[in-house]
Write a protein that holds these residues in place. Structure first.
Motif, PDB file in Angstrom:
ATOM      1  N   LEU A 174     -14.667  16.583   3.101  1.00 45.08           N
ATOM      2  CA  LEU A 174     -15.452  16.478   4.329  1.00 45.08           C
ATOM      3  C   LEU A 174     -15.396  15.056   4.874  1.00 45.08           C
ATOM      4  O   LEU A 174     -15.354  14.084   4.108  1.00 45.08           O
ATOM      5  N   CYS A 175     -15.390  14.953   6.189  1.00 50.38           N
ATOM      6  CA  CYS A 175     -15.487  13.660   6.864  1.00 50.38           C
ATOM      7  C   CYS A 175     -16.575  13.796   7.907  1.00 50.38           C
ATOM      8  O   CYS A 175     -16.384  14.474   8.922  1.00 50.38           O
ATOM      9  N   ARG A 176     -17.707  13.184   7.661  1.00 52.47           N
ATOM     10  CA  ARG A 176     -18.823  13.361   8.583  1.00 52.47           C
ATOM     11  C   ARG A 176     -18.645  12.560   9.857  1.00 52.47           C
ATOM     12  O   ARG A 176     -19.251  12.879  10.888  1.00 52.47           O
ATOM     13  N   CYS A 177     -17.841  11.497   9.796  1.00 56.72           N
ATOM     14  CA  CYS A 177     -17.571  10.741  11.017  1.00 56.72           C
ATOM     15  C   CYS A 177     -16.685  11.548  11.968  1.00 56.72           C
ATOM     16  O   CYS A 177     -16.559  11.203  13.131  1.00 56.72           O
ATOM     17  N   GLY A 178     -16.056  12.571  11.451  1.00 55.22           N
ATOM     18  CA  GLY A 178     -15.225  13.414  12.306  1.00 55.22           C
ATOM     19  C   GLY A 178     -13.874  12.793  12.619  1.00 55.22           C
ATOM     20  O   GLY A 178     -13.382  12.892  13.738  1.00 55.22           O
ATOM     21  N   ALA A 179     -13.253  12.188  11.621  1.00 58.31           N
ATOM     22  CA  ALA A 179     -11.943  11.560  11.831  1.00 58.31           C
ATOM     23  C   ALA A 179     -10.797  12.524  11.532  1.00 58.31           C
ATOM     24  O   ALA A 179      -9.677  12.090  11.257  1.00 58.31           O
ATOM     25  N   TYR A 180     -11.083  13.809  11.580  1.00 50.23           N
ATOM     26  CA  TYR A 180     -10.084  14.800  11.153  1.00 50.23           C
ATOM     27  C   TYR A 180      -8.766  14.686  11.920  1.00 50.23           C
ATOM     28  O   TYR A 180      -7.687  14.854  11.346  1.00 50.23           O
ATOM     29  N   ALA A 181      -8.849  14.411  13.220  1.00 50.58           N
ATOM     30  CA  ALA A 181      -7.603  14.350  13.996  1.00 50.58           C
ATOM     31  C   ALA A 181      -6.697  13.235  13.461  1.00 50.58           C
ATOM     32  O   ALA A 181      -5.491  13.426  13.309  1.00 50.58           O
ATOM     33  N   GLY A 182      -7.292  12.093  13.166  1.00 45.36           N
ATOM     34  CA  GLY A 182      -6.506  10.982  12.624  1.00 45.36           C
ATOM     35  C   GLY A 182      -6.008  11.263  11.221  1.00 45.36           C
ATOM     36  O   GLY A 182      -4.897  10.863  10.853  1.00 45.36           O
ATOM     37  N   ILE A 183      -6.819  11.953  10.450  1.00 47.60           N
ATOM     38  CA  ILE A 183      -6.416  12.299   9.084  1.00 47.60           C
ATOM     39  C   ILE A 183      -5.192  13.220   9.124  1.00 47.60           C
ATOM     40  O   ILE A 183      -4.206  13.007   8.405  1.00 47.60           O
ATOM     41  N   PRO A 221       0.826  -1.209   0.000  1.00 43.79           N
ATOM     42  CA  PRO A 221       0.000   0.000   0.000  1.00 43.79           C
ATOM     43  C   PRO A 221       0.859   1.258   0.000  1.00 43.79           C
ATOM     44  O   PRO A 221       2.020   1.245   0.437  1.00 43.79           O
ATOM     45  N   HIS A 222       0.279   2.325  -0.491  1.00 42.53           N
ATOM     46  CA  HIS A 222       0.929   3.634  -0.450  1.00 42.53           C
ATOM     47  C   HIS A 222       1.141   4.028   1.018  1.00 42.53           C
ATOM     48  O   HIS A 222       0.326   3.686   1.870  1.00 42.53           O
ATOM     49  N   PRO A 223       2.231   4.726   1.316  1.00 41.28           N
ATOM     50  CA  PRO A 223       2.474   5.125   2.716  1.00 41.28           C
ATOM     51  C   PRO A 223       1.283   5.838   3.351  1.00 41.28           C
ATOM     52  O   PRO A 223       1.021   5.670   4.549  1.00 41.28           O
ATOM     53  N   LEU A 224       0.557   6.618   2.579  1.00 44.47           N
ATOM     54  CA  LEU A 224      -0.605   7.296   3.164  1.00 44.47           C
ATOM     55  C   LEU A 224      -1.712   6.301   3.491  1.00 44.47           C
ATOM     56  O   LEU A 224      -2.439   6.471   4.468  1.00 44.47           O
ATOM     57  N   GLN A 225      -1.859   5.296   2.681  1.00 41.63           N
ATOM     58  CA  GLN A 225      -2.868   4.267   2.989  1.00 41.63           C
ATOM     59  C   GLN A 225      -2.520   3.584   4.306  1.00 41.63           C
ATOM     60  O   GLN A 225      -3.382   3.363   5.155  1.00 41.63           O
ATOM     61  N   ARG A 226      -1.248   3.281   4.484  1.00 37.33           N
ATOM     62  CA  ARG A 226      -0.817   2.658   5.748  1.00 37.33           C
ATOM     63  C   ARG A 226      -1.022   3.616   6.913  1.00 37.33           C
ATOM     64  O   ARG A 226      -1.476   3.229   7.982  1.00 37.33           O
ATOM     65  N   ALA A 227      -0.691   4.881   6.680  1.00 37.93           N
ATOM     66  CA  ALA A 227      -0.789   5.852   7.771  1.00 37.93           C
ATOM     67  C   ALA A 227      -2.251   6.082   8.180  1.00 37.93           C
ATOM     68  O   ALA A 227      -2.548   6.287   9.355  1.00 37.93           O
ATOM     69  N   PHE A 228      -3.159   6.046   7.219  1.00 39.00           N
ATOM     70  CA  PHE A 228      -4.574   6.215   7.577  1.00 39.00           C
ATOM     71  C   PHE A 228      -5.033   5.065   8.475  1.00 39.00           C
ATOM     72  O   PHE A 228      -5.831   5.265   9.381  1.00 39.00           O
ATOM     73  N   ILE A 229      -4.549   3.876   8.218  1.00 38.86           N
ATOM     74  CA  ILE A 229      -4.910   2.755   9.096  1.00 38.86           C
ATOM     75  C   ILE A 229      -4.254   2.953  10.467  1.00 38.86           C
ATOM     76  O   ILE A 229      -4.909   2.836  11.505  1.00 38.86           O
ATOM     77  N   ALA A 230      -2.990   3.298  10.457  1.00 43.89           N
ATOM     78  CA  ALA A 230      -2.248   3.389  11.719  1.00 43.89           C
ATOM     79  C   ALA A 230      -2.821   4.456  12.640  1.00 43.89           C
ATOM     80  O   ALA A 230      -2.829   4.299  13.858  1.00 43.89           O
ATOM     81  N   HIS A 231      -3.329   5.548  12.059  1.00 45.72           N
ATOM     82  CA  HIS A 231      -3.840   6.653  12.880  1.00 45.72           C
ATOM     83  C   HIS A 231      -5.361   6.646  12.975  1.00 45.72           C
ATOM     84  O   HIS A 231      -5.941   7.619  13.435  1.00 45.72           O
ATOM     85  N   ASP A 232      -6.000   5.580  12.551  1.00 47.06           N
ATOM     86  CA  ASP A 232      -7.465   5.488  12.540  1.00 47.06           C
ATOM     87  C   ASP A 232      -8.053   6.757  11.900  1.00 47.06           C
ATOM     88  O   ASP A 232      -8.940   7.393  12.466  1.00 47.06           O
ATOM     89  N   GLY A 233      -7.541   7.071  10.721  1.00 50.53           N
ATOM     90  CA  GLY A 233      -7.960   8.294  10.038  1.00 50.53           C
ATOM     91  C   GLY A 233      -9.267   8.150   9.274  1.00 50.53           C
ATOM     92  O   GLY A 233      -9.481   8.837   8.270  1.00 50.53           O
ATOM     93  N   PHE A 234     -10.112   7.258   9.715  1.00 45.06           N
ATOM     94  CA  PHE A 234     -11.418   7.068   9.065  1.00 45.06           C
ATOM     95  C   PHE A 234     -12.281   6.237   9.992  1.00 45.06           C
ATOM     96  O   PHE A 234     -11.771   5.559  10.893  1.00 45.06           O
ATOM     97  N   GLN A 235     -13.571   6.322   9.749  1.00 43.05           N
ATOM     98  CA  GLN A 235     -14.493   5.428  10.452  1.00 43.05           C
ATOM     99  C   GLN A 235     -15.301   4.657   9.406  1.00 43.05           C
ATOM    100  O   GLN A 235     -15.025   3.512   9.107  1.00 43.05           O
ATOM    101  N   CYS A 236     -16.288   5.360   8.799  1.00 41.36           N
ATOM    102  CA  CYS A 236     -17.089   4.624   7.813  1.00 41.36           C
ATOM    103  C   CYS A 236     -16.296   4.309   6.558  1.00 41.36           C
ATOM    104  O   CYS A 236     -16.630   3.390   5.824  1.00 41.36           O
TER     105      CYS A 236
END
Lengths: 170, 688, 325
Positions: free
Chosen positions: A151-160, A85-100
């Motif tokens: 926009l992220c409606r789940c509010g995962a901005y901190a992780g992003i 995966p791209h480093p950003l894809q890995r980082a989004f998982i590592a930092h829980d940068g998403f919910q839905c």
């Protein structure tokens, strides 16, 4: 009202017979079965459909497919390097940068485009110094402003922000 | 790996690579596309639908309206009875559907539809002086419509200090990033629906009732959902329309609501108006609490937002009265939205508590500590865990509350005015009946099926962790299966109850399976061994709620009135989460939506047209990345909060409740301006 | 969305020829507003002529300090231009305050000027709107108009112009270069490009059929000190409630030259001529600036839902001039 269009998606030329009304987003989702690119608002108001067009981030919902014929389109499916995966894809998982996860492909494509913009010296609305031509130092305020088109409606901005900060810093 | 640790999401890789399939993305053979047509009057009847122009396009294969749509059964709710009559109860109600071979043709066909109406006067404004307001006997969630103890009027008359204020919250819309999407396909009298919803089993029951078929003949698939927040708790009118189109055409039919359609073809949150009266003695003792709450429903279905419900549980008082009143308006039926009742109700109560603190010249923290009840104030039930005081004191310590000068409008640096505020949070710890099946395979593998759904909550991962723990099996040998109605009876994801309910069933099934395996001497029979377990809701013997406290720092542009939240710190007591990482994300997400509710969100109604005016994401503002900074969520894990079989209490809503009040209180501290109507727009801060 | 023919023009003459005699033809630049409005059914062209590939995609700095920005220059490209960034800071700030980075990748300068109002009624074909559907009435005046114009309006229309970039262009006294179908060039001062609604709100600009915006000429800036401030309902990715672009030169403690334009308050970028005249030669405090701003609002027609914009604009102008001094 329709015609053959050659779309260059993730490095591959794809010939499609498309109604002129078909957007790049719908061409990807409905005609090429590349459903990783998401439809959230269909009007450029949410960023879920963000792809890279010749390396620059753009809203695929506002692009007519016929008008981007021949240009290089990169979608979330085309980011990985083989199985890696791209480093950003890995980082989004590592930092829980998403919910839905629905805004996530757009966030990741957008972040890749954003890092390129910063490297090219493009300022943002919160940059104190507009005239500098060096690569922009991406602090959290810069990342937040530059990622506000997603926009992220789940509010995962901190992780992003954390995920992008990690990749930008590395 | 066991429950409670912060494992990353099982579906994480699928979501970041685009491989995760959402409802609209399942490959189906030769699909048709459905485009709904919404009414352009707010009250009236359809007198003519002329599809000729739409049908002139050969790509348009069918047009449905009330004259030719299939008849539905009596089950379901009024909003789901799509095209069953010519009546129009609200603007945007589906009056026709166009079915075509391409989405482009379906959309254009919908534009070409000619619909004529007789129009009747419509009532669309929430008006406390409306003489036809109803006093419902029950509000949503099993809460009483009205509730009283002691003599509130006498206590208010005798109080040293009285705060008597009205607080309003506007209609809001969930706006999950994925709009409502459905693919419907019939095979004989069996219905397959790929659907974006909050509960595949409850959706199957609803589709079965609407089509008069047993729910077992409906398979609803909901593997991944692009957010819900309450918008997708029941099959929406659009989903029903898709099943109709599939029935009529005999082909798979795809429907995805536009963002604009989401505002009327999926529900929103009712506007609310809370009159709060607090009576207190000079020492801060509350002597009376009165919460009179007004909300609306549509004219076709009764939904009563339980705006006053949180007030039942919060503060000690001998005299307590909660009243719900209901207006019936020509607007779409509102429905639950993240922390229904509590999010708007606690904005009112927690703003009023701040006003009372100022009226008493007491610290808002001290006022709350002084009124901590021993048992639930309304019903007298003992608490099953509370820890509100601890949330407040721990939060105050972390935030640095002790040094706060309470004087409003005093801290200006350059163009900015600075202020801080706090507010409490609470949400019920709900648990519903659920079933799960656990199966041991001869090869040593385990499978667990539960009709759960993961809206982004982390439910899939948490339930898997729980199963691994309950089975005491190697993680790599345990598979979790969710998102299908055929997995068995299961509640929907709502009210922060999903994971607790499903988890209870998963634990029951896995525990029973281990016992059965032990009976077999630990040897799995050649054809495997499956056990179904279930849970029931606990008896109403204790007051089960989670609690929390928000501390907020804002800056306000003294020139313009723009508000920026610099810091929002929450401390929450919810017991042991199944997955600390995803629980933390849920709390942060709730707080983000709290910032959004406080500063941005409102669905504006045109009083003449009955239209939700700002029906897209350019005009309905939700918080962007740039609006969020300084978020901190801290959890107190206290054993007496572990009141469910799954462990602790739900966390999906706790983060939003009270956040708007904390922000409004901080804006008052910064500027001296008390904004009692959400959202806190710049013109309200400017006093205009 | 109505089915349409699509053609890509390779030179301006071809573009003009393609649209000649086709009343339902439109030019496509970045498409970020056109495609948006086509999906809503607000615009229903029968022919879309793609002019994004025409050779108007450069930013040319002239020896006198002026600049010609091509009409097909995209926002991202303009944001990168070093000369614009260093010498026209208000323009760069306005550009970067608009929309999102993704939209700026696509959107062109010409399209930005010609974007349509975000009046909610204009965008919803189920409602009356004189601008979209001549003679149908205005739903905004008796309805929801909080984000709409307070000055330059008429009884037929109160739409506001949504652009940020155009506000800065107005403060810099830009001149719009238009290519007529016959190939002749016509120069239109930015202040004259957009018509006020009057009785014909559906005629939005002075452009005629087939006219193509090929560029925007910026004269040398009146002063290096300039900025753009945008007041909006969230901190990014939202249209202006009110915005201001200001260019200021202070000489010996007094205002030597000042150019101020507002966004969000009028059907076009609104230049505060009267305010500028009142301020030149003075050493104004905040209250003086507010009073001078109100001079420019003598003909304002605020509605109940947006009257707050008048005071807000005055406060904002005062804040921005305070910052620039």
């Amino acid at each position: 009202m329709s015609g053959d269009v050659v779309l260059r998606v993730n490095g591959e030329d794809r010939v499609l017979h498309l109604d002129n009304r078909v957007t790049l987003l719908d061409a990807l989702r409905e005609h090429l079965r590349l459903t990783g690119t998401k439809k959230g608002c269909d009007h450029g108001q949410c960023g879920a459909c963000t792809v890279l067009l010749d390396g620059e981030r753009a809203n695929s919902c506002l692009l007519l497919a016929v008008a981007v014929a021949g240009r290089a389109v990169t979608t979330v499916e085309g980011l990985a390097d083989g199985a890696e995966p791209h480093p950003l894809q890995r980082a989004f998982i590592a930092h829980d940068g998403f919910q839905c996860g629905y805004c996530t492909p757009g966030q990741i494509c957008s972040a890749i485009g954003m890092l390129a913009e910063a490297a090219a010296g493009l300022p943002s609305a919160v940059s104190a110094d507009l005239a500098g031509t060096a690569a922009v130092d991406l602090d959290d305020e810069e990342i937040r402003e530059r990622m506000s088109g997603n926009l992220c409606r789940c509010g995962a901005y901190a992780g992003i922000v954390a995920a992008i900060r990690e990749v930008a810093g590395g | 790996m066991s429950a409670g640790t912060g494992l990353s999401r099982l579906e994480g890789r699928d979501k970041v690579t685009g491989a995760a399939l959402y409802a609209y993305e399942y490959p189906v053979e030769d699909p048709l596309y459905v485009w709904p047509v919404g009414a352009t009057v707010a009250n009236g009847s359809v007198v003519e639908v002329d599809p000729a122009a739409a049908l002139a396009d050969p790509e348009v294969v069918a047009v449905l309206d009330h004259t030719n749509a299939p008849r539905l059964g009596q089950g379901g709710i009024a909003d789901q009875h799509v095209l069953q009559s010519p009546d129009v109860a609200y603007r945007g109600q589906i009056v026709a559907g166009v079915v075509a071979t391409t989405p482009e043709a379906a959309r254009e066909g919908a534009e070409q539809m000619l619909v004529r109406y007789v129009e009747r006067p419509a009532k669309v404004v929430l008006d406390p002086s409306d003489p036809s307001l109803e006093e419902p006997t029950a509000a949503f969630g099993g809460h009483p419509g009205s509730d009283a103890k002691g003599d509130v009027d006498a206590a208010l008359a005798a109080a040293d200090v009285v705060v008597d204020r009205v607080y309003t919250t506007p209609t809001e819309h969930h706006n999950p990033m994925e709009t409502v999407a459905t693919i419907a396909q019939w095979s004989g009298d069996r219905l397959l629906v790929y659907d974006s919803n909050q509960g595949p089993w409850t959706a199957a029951v609803a589709f079965g009732a609407l089509w008069d078929i047993p729910p077992e003949r409906v398979e609803v698939v909901t593997e991944h959902v692009g957010g819900g927040f309450g918008a997708k708790v029941r099959p929406t009118p659009g989903a029903v329309l898709a099943t109709m189109a599939a029935r009529v055409t005999g082909r798979p039919c795809k429907l995805m609501l536009t963002r604009q359609q989401m505002f009327t073809m999926s529900p929103g949150r009712s506007a609310t108006r809370s009159r709060i009266r607090l009576g207190a003695r000079h020492d801060g003792t509350l002597t009376a609490v009165d919460h009179d709450a007004l909300q609306y429903s549509s004219v076709i279905h009764e939904y009563v937002e339980h705006t006053g419900a949180a007030t039942r549980t919060m503060y000690a008082t001998d005299n307590l009265r909660i009243t719900h009143r209901l207006a019936r308006l020509n607007l779409p039926t509102p429905r639950v939205m993240r922390a229904p009742g509590h999010a708007p109700g606690m904005f009112a109560l927690e703003s009023a508590m701040d006003e009372l603190a100022y009226a008493l010249d007491l610290d808002p923290l001290a006022l709350r500590l002084a009124n901590e009840p021993a048992v639930e104030p309304a019903g007298g039930l003992p608490f099953a865990g509370r820890h509100l005081v601890e949330c407040l004191t721990v939060g105050a310590e972390r935030f640095g509350w002790a040094t706060r000068d309470p004087t409003p409008g005093m801290r200006r640096h350059g163009r900015w005015l600075f202020g801080t505020g706090l507010a409490a949070s609470t949400y019920p710890a709900l648990q519903r009946a659920a079933t799960a099946t656990a199966r041991a395979e001869p090869d040593g593998g385990f499978h667990v099926w539960v009709g759960a759904v993961d809206l982004g909550t982390g439910a899939r991962t948490a339930l898997w962790q729980l199963a691994v723990e309950a089975l005491d099996a190697p993680p790599s040998r345990v598979s979790i299966h969710i998102g299908h109605s055929s997995h068995g009876q299961a509640p929907l994801a709502g009210g922060s109850s999903g994971t607790a309910s499903w988890g209870g069933a998963v634990r029951a099934a896995c525990t029973a399976l281990r016992e059965r395996l032990a009976e077999h001497g630990g040897v799995v029979p050649a054809d495997g061994l499956a056990v179904t377990g279930s849970t029931e809701p606990p008896p109403p013997d204790r007051s089960r709620h989670s609690y929390g406290a928000h501390f907020c720092a804002v800056r306000v542009d003294a020139d313009t009135g723009q508000v920026r939240v610099d810091r929002l710190l929450g401390v929450f007591a919810h017991g042991r989460p199944l997955n600390a990482r995803t629980a933390h994300s849920q709390l942060l997400g709730g707080m983000v939506m709290g910032v959004s509710m406080a500063l941005h969100e409102q669905t504006v109604v045109d009083p003449r047209l009955g239209m939700f005016v700002n029906h897209d994401l350019a005009q309905y503002h939700v918080a962007t990345n740039a609006d969020i900074r300084g978020l901190e969520a801290h959890s107190l894990e206290r054993a007496d909060d572990d009141v469910t079989l799954a462990g602790g209490k739900g966390v999906g809503e706790l983060g939003i409740v009270g956040a708007a009040a904390a922000i409004a209180n901080a804006v008052h501290h910064a500027t001296g301006v008390r904004v009692r109507d959400l959202p806190i727009t710049l013109e309200r801060v400017r006093g205009q | 969305m109505r089915a349409f023919r699509y053609a890509r023009a390779t030179d301006p003459g071809e573009a003009a020829a393609l649209v000649a005699g086709v009343p339902d033809a439109v030019y496509l630049g970045g498409g970020t507003n056109l495609v948006d409005l086509m999906k809503l059914g607000v615009l229903r062209p029968g022919l879309v002529v793609d002019v994004s590939g025409l050779p108007y995609d450069t930013v040319a700095h002239r020896p006198d300090g002026g600049v010609l920005i091509g009409g097909a220059v995209r926002g991202r490209r303009l944001g990168l231009d070093e000369g614009i960034r260093s010498r026209f800071p208000a323009l760069t700030r306005a550009l970067l305050s608009g929309a999102s980075a993704q939209i700026r990748t696509q959107a062109t300068v010409a399209g930005n000027l010609l974007q349509r109002t975000r009046c909610p009624y204009f965008q919803d074909t189920g409602t009356p709107c004189n601008r979209r559907s001549p003679g149908s009435g205005c739903a905004a005046i008796p309805g929801v108009h909080r984000d709409l114009a307070v000055i330059g309006t008429s009884d037929a229309c109160v739409a506001s112009h949504p652009s940020d970039l155009a506000v800065a262009l107005a403060a810099y006294d830009a001149v719009v270069e238009v290519r007529r179908p016959d190939g002749e060039q016509r120069l239109v001062p930015i202040h004259e490009l957009h018509r006020l609604p009057g009785d014909t709100p559906w005629i939005e600009t002075v452009l005629e059929p087939g006219d193509l915006i090929t560029g925007v000429h910026l004269p040398p800036p009146a002063a290096p000190s300039a900025t753009y401030r945008k007041v909006r309902d969230r901190w990014s990715y939202a249209f202006a409630v009110v915005s201001v672009a200001a260019v200021l030169r202070v000489e010996a403690g007094r205002v030597g030259d000042v150019r101020i334009a507002l966004g969000g308050v009028a059907p076009r970028p609104w230049r505060l001529w009267a305010t500028e005249r009142a301020l030149v030669g003075t050493d104004p405090g905040d209250d003086d600036v507010r009073a001078a701003t109100r001079l420019a609002f003598a003909d304002a027609r605020p509605l109940p839902g947006n009257a707050f914009k008048l005071d807000l604009a005055a406060d904002l102008v005062a804040a921005v001039l305070r910052e620039l001094r």
